[in-house]
Design a protein around this motif. Structure first.
Motif, PDB file in Angstrom:
ATOM      1  N   ASN A   1       0.840  -1.186   0.000  1.00  0.00           N
ATOM      2  CA  ASN A   1       0.000   0.000   0.000  1.00  0.00           C
ATOM      3  C   ASN A   1       0.882   1.245   0.000  1.00  0.00           C
ATOM      4  O   ASN A   1       1.922   1.286   0.659  1.00  0.00           O
ATOM      5  CB  ASN A   1      -0.920   0.027   1.240  1.00  0.00           C
ATOM      6  N   THR A   2       0.462   2.253  -0.739  1.00  0.00           N
ATOM      7  CA  THR A   2       1.208   3.507  -0.799  1.00  0.00           C
ATOM      8  C   THR A   2       0.980   4.314   0.466  1.00  0.00           C
ATOM      9  O   THR A   2      -0.062   4.195   1.119  1.00  0.00           O
ATOM     10  CB  THR A   2       0.777   4.308  -2.028  1.00  0.00           C
ATOM     11  N   ASN A   3       1.969   5.133   0.820  1.00  0.00           N
ATOM     12  CA  ASN A   3       1.909   5.976   2.012  1.00  0.00           C
ATOM     13  C   ASN A   3       1.770   5.135   3.280  1.00  0.00           C
ATOM     14  O   ASN A   3       1.015   5.459   4.193  1.00  0.00           O
ATOM     15  CB  ASN A   3       0.758   6.997   1.914  1.00  0.00           C
ATOM     16  N   THR A   4       2.501   4.028   3.312  1.00  0.00           N
ATOM     17  CA  THR A   4       2.499   3.114   4.453  1.00  0.00           C
ATOM     18  C   THR A   4       3.923   2.968   4.973  1.00  0.00           C
ATOM     19  O   THR A   4       4.865   2.889   4.190  1.00  0.00           O
ATOM     20  CB  THR A   4       1.951   1.736   4.038  1.00  0.00           C
ATOM     21  N   CYS A   5       4.077   2.924   6.296  1.00  0.00           N
ATOM     22  CA  CYS A   5       5.417   2.779   6.852  1.00  0.00           C
ATOM     23  C   CYS A   5       5.886   1.332   6.773  1.00  0.00           C
ATOM     24  O   CYS A   5       5.080   0.395   6.698  1.00  0.00           O
ATOM     25  CB  CYS A   5       5.476   3.293   8.288  1.00  0.00           C
ATOM     26  N   THR A   6       7.190   1.166   6.781  1.00  0.00           N
ATOM     27  CA  THR A   6       7.790  -0.157   6.675  1.00  0.00           C
ATOM     28  C   THR A   6       8.830  -0.348   7.767  1.00  0.00           C
ATOM     29  O   THR A   6       9.313   0.604   8.381  1.00  0.00           O
ATOM     30  CB  THR A   6       8.473  -0.341   5.307  1.00  0.00           C
ATOM     31  N   THR A   7       9.175  -1.603   8.008  1.00  0.00           N
ATOM     32  CA  THR A   7      10.242  -1.940   8.948  1.00  0.00           C
ATOM     33  C   THR A   7      10.859  -3.254   8.520  1.00  0.00           C
ATOM     34  O   THR A   7      10.372  -3.912   7.582  1.00  0.00           O
ATOM     35  CB  THR A   7       9.712  -2.015  10.392  1.00  0.00           C
ATOM     36  N   SER A   8      11.909  -3.656   9.179  1.00  0.00           N
ATOM     37  CA  SER A   8      12.633  -4.858   8.758  1.00  0.00           C
ATOM     38  C   SER A   8      11.886  -6.127   9.151  1.00  0.00           C
ATOM     39  O   SER A   8      11.189  -6.186  10.166  1.00  0.00           O
ATOM     40  CB  SER A   8      14.031  -4.879   9.374  1.00  0.00           C
ATOM     41  N   VAL A   9      12.037  -7.141   8.306  1.00  0.00           N
ATOM     42  CA  VAL A   9      11.527  -8.482   8.558  1.00  0.00           C
ATOM     43  C   VAL A   9      12.738  -9.401   8.555  1.00  0.00           C
ATOM     44  O   VAL A   9      13.452  -9.479   7.555  1.00  0.00           O
ATOM     45  CB  VAL A   9      10.523  -8.918   7.475  1.00  0.00           C
ATOM     46  N   THR A  10      12.966 -10.092   9.668  1.00  0.00           N
ATOM     47  CA  THR A  10      14.177 -10.900   9.805  1.00  0.00           C
ATOM     48  C   THR A  10      13.836 -12.341  10.143  1.00  0.00           C
ATOM     49  O   THR A  10      13.012 -12.607  11.009  1.00  0.00           O
ATOM     50  CB  THR A  10      15.086 -10.326  10.907  1.00  0.00           C
TER      51      THR A  10
END
Length: 439
Positions: free
Chosen positions: A115-124
């Protein structure tokens, strides 16, 4: 009574029926005393798997347990369908909870994970050599089983649980049917902290990993005691305590915009075998100001690893205790193996030397008996269940085999670890908690 395969299936069938008739709520269900998640052992990978209910309508999701990981992530590429899914808009509170400072533009969506304008973070994926990607921060409803400490109670919901959308390739190395990983680490986005906040519970959780296969699960308890096992009562009376230590940087040696680690460390001061000190430079055990060293507790390491200087001294000391017993050809990943006839079974497993991890004080030690030190790798072969960790940034990683059938309580309010040593000493094991659902 142990949790039979039939009761396990009936429990989850009843939960699916309940969830499928439930509607999304704006607030969590009535406050429970604590929550409980069953945890099974996958024999093919030695990973420990829990199951939650997520989405609307709710479906069971199997996840590998990662004690020190910050978040819960799920594969959203493979048919993620939910009426209650919400992506976290950039700079929204869920993004801050996840520690995210990045936003994505997605031209393939909109869909879960894109989705646009959505925050992200790491997937480990800590199992597969820290395989890492970036995922969308999202919210969805979750359902968990309540407990009064002695048996399960009603199902409760967490409507706005914050998690991360991963992709299918990050599942590499996880057991078949597993959809992601659940982190229990010291982070606001971690499962414990989100549940503590949702239900105003004491910031404590317990882990009891079963040594037996899928048909005999252990449990994770989110909340405080009692932790009542049949015929033994509350096993928290057997707990001894040692402080939890925070590693200053999640990546040792790096202090540039690097938050403290979410993993769980304790101070091991020395190691003894049958009461005799293992001789090595104990400065290896101390965590330095850059975050190297120390002892970590891990559920993604199947066996305890030690950096090479400690491991070599440890193996030599163990051989000295059994110097009259001939060895057999090593079986990977182990380097020290024996004919099993020299290690007859006792109440606490194969009759090997007991191992003490001496902690922050000389009179506080975590004793490891044969059930957690010796691994049967064939019909007639047992091996010392510790592995050479090479030049790791951690001196010792206490693996899942060493904590199976031990009860551990992570008291985050007092920053301390409670540990029991093996419950086999008390004629019980982690699979014996009454996980049968209430009628």
């Amino acid at each position: 009574m142990a949790y039979s395969p039939l009761s396990f299936n009936l429990l989850f069938t009843s939960l699916i029926l309940f969830i499928s008739t439930s509607t999304s709520q704006k607030t969590p269900s009535n406050k429970p005393h604590a929550l409980i998640l069953p945890v099974t052992k996958d024999i093919s990978t030695n990973q420990h798997i829990t199951r939650i209910y997520q989405r609307a309508p709710g479906i069971p999701i199997s996840l590998t347990v990662d004690l020190g990981k910050a978040n819960l992530w799920v594969d959203c590429e493979n048919n993620y369908i939910s009426k209650s899914y919400r992506n976290a808009k950039c700079n929204s509170p869920p993004c801050k909870l996840a520690g995210s400072g990045s936003c994505q533009s997605c031209y393939m969506g909109p869909s879960p994970g894109c989705n646009t304008n959505t925050c992200t973070t790491s997937v480990t994926n800590e199992v597969t050599d820290r395989l890492t990607d970036v995922g969308e921060v999202a919210l969805d409803v979750m359902y968990l089983q309540s407990t009064n400490g002695s048996k399960p109670g009603k199902l409760v919901s967490v409507p706005g649980y914050v998690f991360v959308c991963g992709n299918t390739k990050i599942l590499e190395g996880l057991p078949k049917g597993v959809s992601g990983m659940v982190g229990l680490g010291r982070a606001q986005i971690g499962l414990p902290y989100q549940i503590f906040k949702a239900f105003n519970l004491p910031k404590k959780f317990g882990i009891c990993l079963s040594s037996l296969p899928r048909s005999s699960p252990g449990a994770i308890f989110l909340g405080d005691k009692p932790y009542v096992f049949p015929s033994q009562g509350d096993v928290s009376v057997y707990l001894h305590y040692t402080p939890l230590i925070t590693r200053p940087f999640s990546i040792p040696g790096t202090n540039f915009r690097n938050d403290p680690s979410t993993e769980y460390f304790i101070q091991v001061s020395s190691i003894k075998i049958n009461g005799k000190n293992v001789n090595f430079n104990t400065s290896f055990l101390n965590m330095n100001k850059e975050g190297f060293g120390g002892t970590k507790i891990s559920t993604t390491k199947p066996y305890t690893t030690m950096v090479t200087p400690i491991y070599n001294a440890f193996v030599r000391a163990f051989m000295e205790q059994r110097k009259n017993i001939p060895r057999v050809k090593p079986v990977a990943p182990f380097s020290l193996c024996y004919n099993a006839k020299h290690f007859p079974n006792t109440q606490v497993g194969p009759n090997g030397p007991f191992i003490d991890l001496v902690l922050h004080q000389k009179d506080v030690f975590w004793r490891i008996y044969g059930a957690n030190s010796m691994v049967k790798v064939g019909r007639n072969v047992v091996c010392l269940g510790f592995v050479d960790g090479g030049n790791s940034d951690t001196a010792i990683d206490i693996g899942s085999y060493q904590i199976e059938d031990n009860f551990l309580q992570f008291d985050l309010e007092s920053s301390r670890l409670g540990f029991t040593s093996t419950l086999l000493l008390h004629q019980t094991r982690c699979s014996n908690f009454n996980k049968r659902t209430q009628a």
